[in-house]
Motif scaffolding. Structure first.
Motif, PDB file in Angstrom:
ATOM      1  N   ARG A 129     -21.778 106.623  14.857  1.00 59.44           N
ATOM      2  CA  ARG A 129     -22.790 105.606  15.163  1.00 59.44           C
ATOM      3  C   ARG A 129     -23.664 105.285  13.946  1.00 59.44           C
ATOM      4  NH1 ARG A 129     -25.972 105.868  20.428  1.00 59.44           N
ATOM      5  NH2 ARG A 129     -26.109 103.649  19.929  1.00 59.44           N
ATOM      6  N   ASN A 130     -23.621 106.171  12.970  1.00 65.27           N
ATOM      7  CA  ASN A 130     -24.367 105.906  11.730  1.00 65.27           C
ATOM      8  C   ASN A 130     -23.516 105.121  10.736  1.00 65.27           C
ATOM      9  OD1 ASN A 130     -26.663 107.637  12.491  1.00 65.27           O
ATOM     10  ND2 ASN A 130     -25.130 109.250  12.377  1.00 65.27           N
ATOM     11  N   VAL A 131     -22.259 104.929  11.073  1.00 62.04           N
ATOM     12  CA  VAL A 131     -21.318 104.322  10.122  1.00 62.04           C
ATOM     13  C   VAL A 131     -20.853 102.939  10.572  1.00 62.04           C
ATOM     14  CG1 VAL A 131     -19.037 104.629   9.062  1.00 62.04           C
ATOM     15  CG2 VAL A 131     -20.495 106.632   9.436  1.00 62.04           C
ATOM     16  N   LEU A 132     -20.551 102.812  11.855  1.00 62.10           N
ATOM     17  CA  LEU A 132     -19.951 101.566  12.348  1.00 62.10           C
ATOM     18  C   LEU A 132     -21.008 100.542  12.771  1.00 62.10           C
ATOM     19  CD1 LEU A 132     -16.972 102.895  14.523  1.00 62.10           C
ATOM     20  CD2 LEU A 132     -17.026 102.344  12.086  1.00 62.10           C
ATOM     21  N   SER A 133     -20.628  99.269  12.667  1.00 62.73           N
ATOM     22  CA  SER A 133     -21.558  98.205  13.056  1.00 62.73           C
ATOM     23  C   SER A 133     -21.775  98.207  14.565  1.00 62.73           C
ATOM     24  CB  SER A 133     -20.991  96.849  12.630  1.00 62.73           C
ATOM     25  OG  SER A 133     -19.854  96.551  13.422  1.00 62.73           O
ATOM     26  N   GLU A 134     -22.867  97.616  14.988  1.00 59.31           N
ATOM     27  CA  GLU A 134     -23.176  97.521  16.420  1.00 59.31           C
ATOM     28  C   GLU A 134     -22.077  96.765  17.160  1.00 59.31           C
ATOM     29  OE1 GLU A 134     -25.391  98.489  18.747  1.00 59.31           O
ATOM     30  OE2 GLU A 134     -26.132  99.924  17.276  1.00 59.31           O
ATOM     31  N   GLY A 358      -1.458  99.637   8.583  1.00 56.40           N
ATOM     32  CA  GLY A 358      -1.549  98.183   8.492  1.00 56.40           C
ATOM     33  C   GLY A 358      -2.487  97.629   9.545  1.00 56.40           C
ATOM     34  N   ALA A 359      -3.450  98.441   9.951  1.00 60.96           N
ATOM     35  CA  ALA A 359      -4.384  98.013  11.001  1.00 60.96           C
ATOM     36  C   ALA A 359      -5.712  97.589  10.381  1.00 60.96           C
ATOM     37  CB  ALA A 359      -4.612  99.165  11.972  1.00 60.96           C
ATOM     38  N   ILE A 360      -6.487  96.869  11.187  1.00 60.99           N
ATOM     39  CA  ILE A 360      -7.798  96.424  10.700  1.00 60.99           C
ATOM     40  C   ILE A 360      -8.800  97.518  11.064  1.00 60.99           C
ATOM     41  CG2 ILE A 360      -9.533  94.607  10.880  1.00 60.99           C
ATOM     42  CD1 ILE A 360      -7.012  93.048  12.292  1.00 60.99           C
ATOM     43  N   PRO A 361      -9.321  98.264  10.060  1.00 61.38           N
ATOM     44  CA  PRO A 361     -10.172  99.407  10.401  1.00 61.38           C
ATOM     45  C   PRO A 361     -11.578  98.995  10.814  1.00 61.38           C
ATOM     46  CG  PRO A 361      -9.986  99.201   8.035  1.00 61.38           C
ATOM     47  CD  PRO A 361      -9.140  98.108   8.612  1.00 61.38           C
ATOM     48  N   SER A 362     -12.199  99.840  11.647  1.00 64.65           N
ATOM     49  CA  SER A 362     -13.564  99.527  12.096  1.00 64.65           C
ATOM     50  C   SER A 362     -14.571  99.718  10.966  1.00 64.65           C
ATOM     51  CB  SER A 362     -13.931 100.408  13.296  1.00 64.65           C
ATOM     52  OG  SER A 362     -13.738 101.769  12.963  1.00 64.65           O
ATOM     53  N   ASN A 363     -14.220 100.541   9.987  1.00 61.07           N
ATOM     54  CA  ASN A 363     -15.094 100.722   8.818  1.00 61.07           C
ATOM     55  C   ASN A 363     -14.441 100.019   7.617  1.00 61.07           C
ATOM     56  OD1 ASN A 363     -16.583 101.549   6.653  1.00 61.07           O
ATOM     57  ND2 ASN A 363     -16.615 103.722   7.214  1.00 61.07           N
ATOM     58  N   PRO A 364     -14.956  98.861   7.245  1.00 62.50           N
ATOM     59  CA  PRO A 364     -14.278  98.086   6.197  1.00 62.50           C
ATOM     60  C   PRO A 364     -14.735  98.414   4.779  1.00 62.50           C
ATOM     61  CG  PRO A 364     -16.029  96.786   7.186  1.00 62.50           C
ATOM     62  CD  PRO A 364     -16.125  98.151   7.790  1.00 62.50           C
ATOM     63  N   GLU A 365     -15.576  99.444   4.605  1.00 66.96           N
ATOM     64  CA  GLU A 365     -16.236  99.704   3.319  1.00 66.96           C
ATOM     65  C   GLU A 365     -15.269  99.738   2.137  1.00 66.96           C
ATOM     66  OE1 GLU A 365     -19.008 103.003   3.509  1.00 66.96           O
ATOM     67  OE2 GLU A 365     -18.888 103.242   1.342  1.00 66.96           O
ATOM     68  N   LYS A 366     -14.119 100.407   2.289  1.00 69.07           N
ATOM     69  CA  LYS A 366     -13.219 100.562   1.147  1.00 69.07           C
ATOM     70  C   LYS A 366     -11.917  99.776   1.294  1.00 69.07           C
ATOM     71  CE  LYS A 366     -14.989 104.831  -0.742  1.00 69.07           C
ATOM     72  NZ  LYS A 366     -14.691 106.173  -1.234  1.00 69.07           N
ATOM     73  N   VAL A 367     -11.902  98.874   2.246  1.00 69.67           N
ATOM     74  CA  VAL A 367     -10.673  98.105   2.453  1.00 69.67           C
ATOM     75  C   VAL A 367     -10.353  97.264   1.219  1.00 69.67           C
ATOM     76  CG1 VAL A 367      -9.671  96.213   3.801  1.00 69.67           C
ATOM     77  CG2 VAL A 367     -10.770  98.111   4.954  1.00 69.67           C
TER      78      VAL A 367
END
Lengths: 441, 297
Positions: A129-134, A358-367
């Motif tokens: 919850r501290n990492v992913l967007s609302e 090949g999925a769209i990750p919920s954490n895009p920081e290093k994509v």
């Protein structure tokens, strides 16, 4: 690589020192001995390309900071999973962490008390919850509480064989009518060639198609209340455009887009027809990219389901289904389970996840740093440009209505029910579904 | 020795009997009696799959079954499976057993092994093999049918509601005919050859001998074969689940798959229990029938 081969055994004095330290720590840290007991987390997921490798790497990395936690992954095929997980969760030894799609599937488990409320655990330091967007967290929210950790999202696109399209000067369709015309052109090139194979033996393939067609014909605002079963009994699913949407499926069939016997063709066979270059197009999930890549077929590009000239949608939306992990309410190690699932959405793991799956990750920081294929980059950009997204009917609808939609797909394709008859059955199921929800089932 | 020394007094079971019976009895109670009682009790309630809240529903689940067209369709499909299996499995089994009983010039053991082999395979494996054979795009069956100048079904062998159940009957026949053949062959080989020789002297050969000697001779075996097939026809689940899951459009839905669908896809555990109880009653009735027949024989 863990580098274990470079480690040298301790010398005699070193062993003595270590032994002493161990004895001392045993005497002084008796209270922490319980916390340090080894924990094995049981994890259930779908059988997926590269998944065991991903979880193994994640476990090894996680154990560096949490040496007492181990994870045992059990992979189960898609269709069997849907039942197995429900049975396991009511049993005495359910998995601690289990895969689920967001939407009604996850919400039902939350309502029945089988999935753990992880609102507070998820907010602990370092957790998801501290990492992913609302917005991502909303995927597994039920009545304002959190019941799952979204890991990635899948979407659906038309894949097309770029070499075939170039060779025959075919263009990506800008409208649904052009798509129908494209089917005709492919048949003109080779009458034996199936333009758009449909493997509906498990029913969900057409369900995904009708999900998008419903949106393209009716628009999201017109379907929202019906899908949520919030419309009055005598009005629910009565919009004639639902029948019109089924009509579009029949139009695709009439335009010879599909092969004979779509209801007897498995999703795997239809996918192979495309990757073996027997068919030039397929409507497939974003997960198909890693499958095609692994099979060595890379001459493809993607396009979104085109808008309809007589439809309510402008085609700027698409189906996006967040999926992730829930924690069993019976788990004896809920804190460790949430911690491990949260670890899967840290920046490095999310990047690895996207690379392998090949999925769209919920954490895009290093994509942005990843060595992705052109197709993946295109999808990531396209999903980012959507005006709105929607889930798929068999995940979003109440179970009875979902079953009715799945069944009617088969019947409409077979010609054993007209679109009007199909909607009649769905309406009846919807009224029943409303009663069940009202009764708290 | 006198008669009295031979006769043992009739007494009830002693302690050792109970000790030996206890493990088996325990397992039966744990895995059959308790689940069956729970299913019967559950059939009078409305229950969700993960729900701990049981709402009393009286006979509502049973009246729902009476008014549910898919329940009746599933029951009808079970009956078709029963009758079709008897005709195909017992019928072909009898013919094959008769061929083997008369003796093949050579390869009798090989023939018997080939016919019996599908029986030892898992039903799921059998289903997967046939799914590949009958695939409308890459399957061998369509290629063969086209090579013979015929047109395969446009909706596929298992995708066409009009033929899917019959196709499943053929797959079941492929799997179980060998078992029936072995069963009936054992019966045939138990008929004394002298009977045929005596009948031949009286002028009874061929069909007459079959009707008056063979059929009465294997009557009991045939009854057992028919009962096994009947019970199997009502219990069928795995083959249908692995091939069609009851589709297309419920065309191959049987009680077993319908119970599964209601319980695990739709979460109607109470209703699924009620249908299970109906199936249980049918199985108990057939079991009783089997017991009566075997006692009489």
């Amino acid at each position: 690589m863990t580098g274990h081969a470079n480690h040298k055994g301790p010398t005699g004095w070193c062993r003595t020192l270590m032994g002493g330290a161990l004895a001392l720590s045993t005497l002084t840290a008796g209270s922490t001995a319980m916390a340090a007991d080894p924990v094995t987390l049981k994890m259930w997921a779908l059988v997926n390309e590269n998944y065991p490798e991903l979880i193994q790497t994640a476990t090894e990395e996680f154990r560096k900071a949490n040496p007492d936690v181990n994870v045992e992954l059990e992979s189960i095929p898609n269709e069997a999973y849907k039942t197995a997980i429900q049975v396991a969760l009511v049993g005495s030894e359910p998995p601690d962490i289990f895969f689920n799609w967001s939407g009604e599937d996850a919400a039902r488990l939350a309502r029945s008390g089988l999935a753990l409320d992880i609102t507070d655990l998820g907010a602990e330091e370092g957790n998801y919850r501290n990492v992913l967007s609302e917005a991502w967290q909303q995927a597994f929210a039920v009545n304002g509480r959190q019941y799952g950790i979204p890991v990635d999202a899948v979407s659906k696109y038309f894949y097309y064989n770029t070499r075939f399209f170039d060779e025959h000067e075919l263009k990506v369709p800008a409208t649904f009518d052009q798509l129908l015309g494209l089917c005709g052109k492919v048949r003109e090139i080779d009458p034996e060639m199936v333009p758009l194979p449909l493997g509906n033996s498990e029913r969900w393939k057409l369900n995904h198609l009708i999900t998008v067609i419903n949106e393209r014909v009716l628009g999201l605002d017109a379907v929202r209340a019906d899908y949520a079963l919030e419309t009055a009994d005598d009005e629910i699913f009565t919009n004639p455009d639902y029948e019109k949407a089924w009509g579009k499926v029949l139009a695709m069939q009439a335009a010879d887009c599909f092969q004979d016997a779509p209801n007897a063709t498995s999703p795997e066979v239809s996918r192979s027809l495309f990757s073996a270059e027997i068919s030039p197009m397929i409507f497939c999930g974003t997960w198909c990219m890693s499958i095609f890549d692994k099979e060595g077929f890379t001459d493809y590009a993607l396009f979104r389901f085109p808008p309809m000239t007589d439809g309510a949608s402008d085609g700027s939306t698409n189906m996006v289904i967040p999926q992730g992990f829930q924690i069993s309410a019976k788990s004896e190690h809920p804190a460790e389970a949430v911690k491990f699932a949260s670890f899967l959405v840290t920046a490095d793991m999310a990047r690895l996840y996207a690379e392998l799956r090949g999925a769209i990750p919920s954490n895009p920081e290093k994509v942005g740093e990843m060595d992705a294929t052109e197709q993946f980059k295109w999808v990531a950009k396209d999903v980012g440009s959507l005006s709105e997204s929607f889930s798929v009917l068999d995940v979003m609808l109440e179970a009875g209505v979902s079953e009715a939609y799945l069944d009617m797909g088969v019947e409409v394709l077979n010609g054993s029910k007209t679109p009007a008859e199909a909607m009649g059955v769905i309406r009846t199921a919807a009224v029943e579904g409303k009663k069940k929800l009202a009764a708290g089932q | 020795m006198s008669d009295t020394s031979l006769a043992k007094p009739v007494t009830g079971p002693d302690a050792s009997t109970w000790i030996l019976l206890t493990p088996a009895l325990g397992l039966v109670i744990l895995f059959i009696v308790i689940p069956a009682l729970l299913a019967i009790a559950g059939s009078f309630f409305t229950i969700g799959i993960g729900s701990t809240n049981w709402q009393f529903a009286g006979l509502a689940n049973y009246t729902r079954a009476l008014n549910d067209p898919i329940f009746w369709l599933a029951l009808r499909n079970n009956l078709i499976m029963v009758v079709g299996s008897i005709v195909l499995q017992v019928g072909f089994g009898t013919v094959l057993a008769a061929i083997l009983d008369r003796g093949l010039p050579r390869g009798s053991t090989l023939f018997r092994t080939i016919i019996f082999a599908p029986m030892v395979m898992s039903t799921i494996a059998v289903a997967l093999i046939w799914l590949v054979i009958m695939d409308p795009n890459v399957g061998a069956l369509n290629t063969l049918v086209k090579a013979l100048g015929m047109q395969p079904p446009t909706q596929g062998w298992l995708g066409d509601p009009d033929i899917a159940l019959w196709v499943i009957l053929v797959i079941a026949m492929w799997q179980y005919t060998g078992f029936m053949m072995v069963l009936i062959l054992a019966g045939l080989q138990g008929i004394p050859r002298e009977l045929y020789e005596a009948a031949a002297l009286d002028g009874a050969r061929g069909l007459k001998a079959f009707r008056h000697i063979t059929l009465p001779g294997i009557r009991n075996v045939l009854i057992v074969a028919v009962l096994i097939t009947t019970i199997g026809g009502f219990k069928v689940f795995d083959l249908i689940f692995a091939t069609t899951r009851g589709g297309p459009a419920n065309a191959t839905q049987v009680l077993g798959t319908y119970i599964y669908q209601q319980a695990f896809n739709l979460g109607n555990m109470g209703y699924a229990n009620a249908i299970s109880v109906v199936l249980l009653l049918i199985a108990v009735l057939l079991g009783w029938l089997q017991l009566q027949v075997s006692r009489r024989s």
